[in-house]
Scaffold this active site. Sequence first.
Site, PDB file in Angstrom:
ATOM      1  N   CYS A  49      99.434  29.193  35.457  1.00  0.00           N
ATOM      2  CA  CYS A  49      98.582  28.405  36.348  1.00  0.00           C
ATOM      3  C   CYS A  49      99.195  28.307  37.746  1.00  0.00           C
ATOM      4  CB  CYS A  49      98.336  27.022  35.759  1.00  0.00           C
ATOM      5  SG  CYS A  49      97.411  27.106  34.194  1.00  0.00           S
ATOM      6  N   THR A  50     100.517  28.259  37.811  1.00  0.00           N
ATOM      7  CA  THR A  50     101.189  28.233  39.116  1.00  0.00           C
ATOM      8  C   THR A  50     100.970  29.560  39.830  1.00  0.00           C
ATOM      9  OG1 THR A  50     102.828  26.637  38.347  1.00  0.00           O
ATOM     10  CG2 THR A  50     103.415  27.965  40.282  1.00  0.00           C
TER      11      THR A  50
END
Length: 157
Positions: A49-50
Amino acid sequence: MTEQQRLSPGDAAPEFTLSDSEGTEVSLSDYRGKSVVVYFYPAASTPGCTKQACDFRDNLAELNDAGFAVLGVSPDKQAKLAKFVAEEGLTFPLLSDPDKAVLTAYGAYGEKQLYGKTVTGVIRSTFIVDPEGKIAHALYNVRATGHVAKLRKDLKV
């Protein structure tokens, strides 16, 4: 497996109003007249997600210049989103959907395969909402890495 709602091009984009990382309410209708990339991701500050959020951040100027706003949605609480925004220098709204109502309306929450097992959770998905509020593209089970580059290619940005 249960049948999950899936959106298709031409469908009306489900309307929503959610709080961003600063507690400000953001509605999809705020963007009427513009194209919007609405992407759903499982959890802030996790590796995939980062990577995906930073890819959107790094390509935001080109997307904006081409007429696309970007909104990220996850079930994370506002405080976690605020920390994620600050740590990664994110420059677009991340919205909190803790009850998963918006995720469910877009078909981005439900059964999925994870390491060969069926689990219930967020299905990494991206939608392009056109200026009239209709779904132009509905992409389910996208990969975090390389997704923004593929999206830019598909959108000719």
